[in-house]
Design an enzyme around this catalytic site. Structure first.
Site, PDB file in Angstrom:
ATOM      1  N   ARG A  89       0.967 -10.798   7.292  1.00 60.38           N
ATOM      2  CA  ARG A  89       1.050  -9.641   6.410  1.00 60.38           C
ATOM      3  C   ARG A  89       2.393  -8.960   6.660  1.00 60.38           C
ATOM      4  NH1 ARG A  89      -3.843  -9.201   9.020  1.00 60.38           N
ATOM      5  NH2 ARG A  89      -3.073  -7.411  10.213  1.00 60.38           N
ATOM      6  N   HIS A 123      -6.194  -6.881  13.281  1.00 56.46           N
ATOM      7  CA  HIS A 123      -4.960  -6.095  13.313  1.00 56.46           C
ATOM      8  C   HIS A 123      -4.583  -5.843  14.767  1.00 56.46           C
ATOM      9  CE1 HIS A 123      -2.115  -3.468  11.063  1.00 56.46           C
ATOM     10  NE2 HIS A 123      -1.965  -2.948  12.268  1.00 56.46           N
ATOM     11  N   CYS A 128      14.024  25.233   2.505  1.00 56.04           N
ATOM     12  CA  CYS A 128      13.129  25.948   1.593  1.00 56.04           C
ATOM     13  C   CYS A 128      12.241  24.937   0.859  1.00 56.04           C
ATOM     14  CB  CYS A 128      13.943  26.750   0.590  1.00 56.04           C
ATOM     15  SG  CYS A 128      15.233  27.786   1.322  1.00 56.04           S
ATOM     16  N   MET A 129      11.354  25.425   0.015  1.00 57.33           N
ATOM     17  CA  MET A 129      10.461  24.530  -0.717  1.00 57.33           C
ATOM     18  C   MET A 129      11.230  23.570  -1.625  1.00 57.33           C
ATOM     19  SD  MET A 129       7.291  25.352  -3.330  1.00 57.33           S
ATOM     20  CE  MET A 129       6.175  25.965  -2.068  1.00 57.33           C
ATOM     21  N   ASP A 130      12.280  24.070  -2.273  1.00 57.50           N
ATOM     22  CA  ASP A 130      12.983  23.278  -3.276  1.00 57.50           C
ATOM     23  C   ASP A 130      14.468  23.107  -3.006  1.00 57.50           C
ATOM     24  OD1 ASP A 130      10.543  23.506  -5.008  1.00 57.50           O
ATOM     25  OD2 ASP A 130      11.182  25.599  -5.040  1.00 57.50           O
ATOM     26  N   ARG A 156     -10.641   0.494  14.776  1.00 57.02           N
ATOM     27  CA  ARG A 156     -10.852   1.044  13.437  1.00 57.02           C
ATOM     28  C   ARG A 156     -12.061   0.323  12.833  1.00 57.02           C
ATOM     29  NH1 ARG A 156      -4.809   1.343  10.831  1.00 57.02           N
ATOM     30  NH2 ARG A 156      -5.198  -0.892  10.647  1.00 57.02           N
ATOM     31  N   LYS A 194       0.840  -1.200   0.000  1.00 58.38           N
ATOM     32  CA  LYS A 194       0.000   0.000   0.000  1.00 58.38           C
ATOM     33  C   LYS A 194       0.872   1.246   0.000  1.00 58.38           C
ATOM     34  CE  LYS A 194      -0.413   0.052   5.061  1.00 58.38           C
ATOM     35  NZ  LYS A 194      -1.334   0.059   6.212  1.00 58.38           N
ATOM     36  N   TYR A 209      15.663  31.650   4.782  1.00 54.92           N
ATOM     37  CA  TYR A 209      14.521  32.442   5.230  1.00 54.92           C
ATOM     38  C   TYR A 209      14.575  32.711   6.731  1.00 54.92           C
ATOM     39  CZ  TYR A 209      12.219  31.653   0.730  1.00 54.92           C
ATOM     40  OH  TYR A 209      11.908  31.629  -0.596  1.00 54.92           O
TER      41      TYR A 209
END
Length: 386
Positions: free
Chosen positions: A221, A168, A313-315, A138, A42, A267
């Site tokens: 699993r 589970h 930073c973002m990138d 759950r 998953k 920043y």
């Protein structure tokens, strides 16, 4: 690097399929012959790559695959995976016909779901695994009364193929086992209440599968440990197999500059040089899943540790280099370089979270290179659609 023709940035992840194979095989060898292995792929195989890991796990002895949602199962079918696939989570009753047509096994978790599903099946047959809630809180049937109602309903509708039952455990990765034992006893009592046991009975995740033989039933699993990670730090020393991390993260310095004492970085100007310092820029940031809280985390450059300085930073992010190194020098953010190693667990500690989360949050913007026998055998670049 020679892979550069396949993507156009200096940041990438590597997935060692040999490690996935070794981990899966080692855990499979722990199991008796009558206990099967369900490989959990998953969330894009925990961020590693769904089809690549699925194929590797099946080759290593898994007989079944498991995903969280039907979209994930359909994606595997579209990529040519023919093995049985179980959807562990909730699927809308309206969509059961799609599952049946694609030979996807669904989880039945409530009487209401069963009733509604009958109106959408038509003349199709659907394989189902009943989920029972033994203390996770759950989804799932609770108690013998609800389970018996579900079993009776399924018996009366020949379109449902009652293939499996599962639960589970919520504390299988903890040293304290009293609640685990309570759940196990509840599951065994529920099994005893069935008039006929289905083909697959599974309760154990990676932790329980390796630690508690009595909880293996006839399938386990295998999730987190297939990827080479311990289910928790506290049980790591006592695991019966050596695990090999499959995921690593790499980049290259795109600029190197010498800053004088008192200069600011990134920043908010939160970092100030204490003297003359070499600073390198790495093209990875929080949009890639390398989030701002990783300020201060060390990466490896030429086998030496270099801390991230200033805000991520973002990138991009910046590191204080131990010495001058040229542009293009490889940086290892997760993985081994030289004699040092930055593991997924180290990143998880820095982020005050669990190791499961780390490969999952490295975004699809980061290309994945797949390696086998030390060679690149494939690439997935979500941005370019390749």
């Amino acid at each position: 690097m020679e892979e550069q023709g396949f993507f156009y940035r200096d940041t990438w992840a590597e997935v060692d399929l040999d490690a996935v194979y070794k981990n899966t095989s080692a855990i499979k060898e722990l199991l008796p012959e009558n206990v099967g292995l369900i490989a959990v792929v998953k969330a894009n195989a925990y961020g590693h790559g769904d089809v690549e890991v699925a194929e590797t796990a099946l080759a290593a002895g898994a007989g079944y695959l498991a995903v969280a949602f039907m979209d994930e199962a359909l994606a595997l079918r579209k990529k040519g995976i023919l093995a049985p696939i179980l959807v562990l989570g909730a699927t809308r009753p309206d969509d059961v016909a799609v599952a049946a047509k694609n030979q996807i096994t669904l989880t039945a978790f409530s009487y209401d779901w069963l009733e509604k599903a009958t109106g959408h099946l038509g003349d199709l047959s659907l394989r189902i695994h009943i989920k029972v809630d033994t203390g996770m809180g759950r989804v799932g049937f609770r108690g013998q009364k609800e389970l018996k109602q579900a079993e009776s309903f399924i018996k009366d509708d020949s379109r449902f193929i009652f293939e499996g039952i599962f639960t589970h455990f919520s504390t299988a990765d903890e040293l304290e086992t009293s609640y685990f034992n309570q759940q196990l006893q509840e599951f065994e009592a529920l099994l005893d209440s069935l008039s006929v046991r289905p083909e697959y009975i599974h309760a154990s995740n990676s932790a329980a599968g390796m630690r508690f033989p009595a909880a293996r039933f006839n399938a386990i699993r295998l999730g987190i440990s297939m990827y080479g990670l311990s289910p928790s730090p506290e049980i790591k020393p006592s695991l019966p197999v050596e695990l090999n991390e499959a995921f690593s993260l790499h980049s290259r310095l795109v600029q190197v500059k010498k800053l004088e004492k008192g200069e600011k970085v990134s920043y908010g100007a939160t970092y100030e040089t204490s003297g003359e310092e070499w600073v390198g820029t790495i093209p990875i940031g929080y949009a890639d899943g390398w989030i701002r809280k990783l300020q201060g985390q060390e990466v490896l450059v030429n086998g030496l540790r270099a801390p991230i300085i200033g805000r991520v930073c973002m990138d991009q992010c910046m590191v204080r280099l131990p010495e001058f190194v040229p542009v293009g020098t490889e940086v290892t953010l997760i993985g081994r370089q030289g004699s040092d190693f930055v593991g997924v667990d180290e990143i998880a500690r820095k982020l005050e979270t669990i190791n499961y989360e780390i490969p999952c949050i490295i975004s699809n913007r980061v290309p994945r290179l797949y390696k086998k026998d030390g060679k690149v055998i494939g690439l997935h670049n979500h941005v370019l659609g390749s």
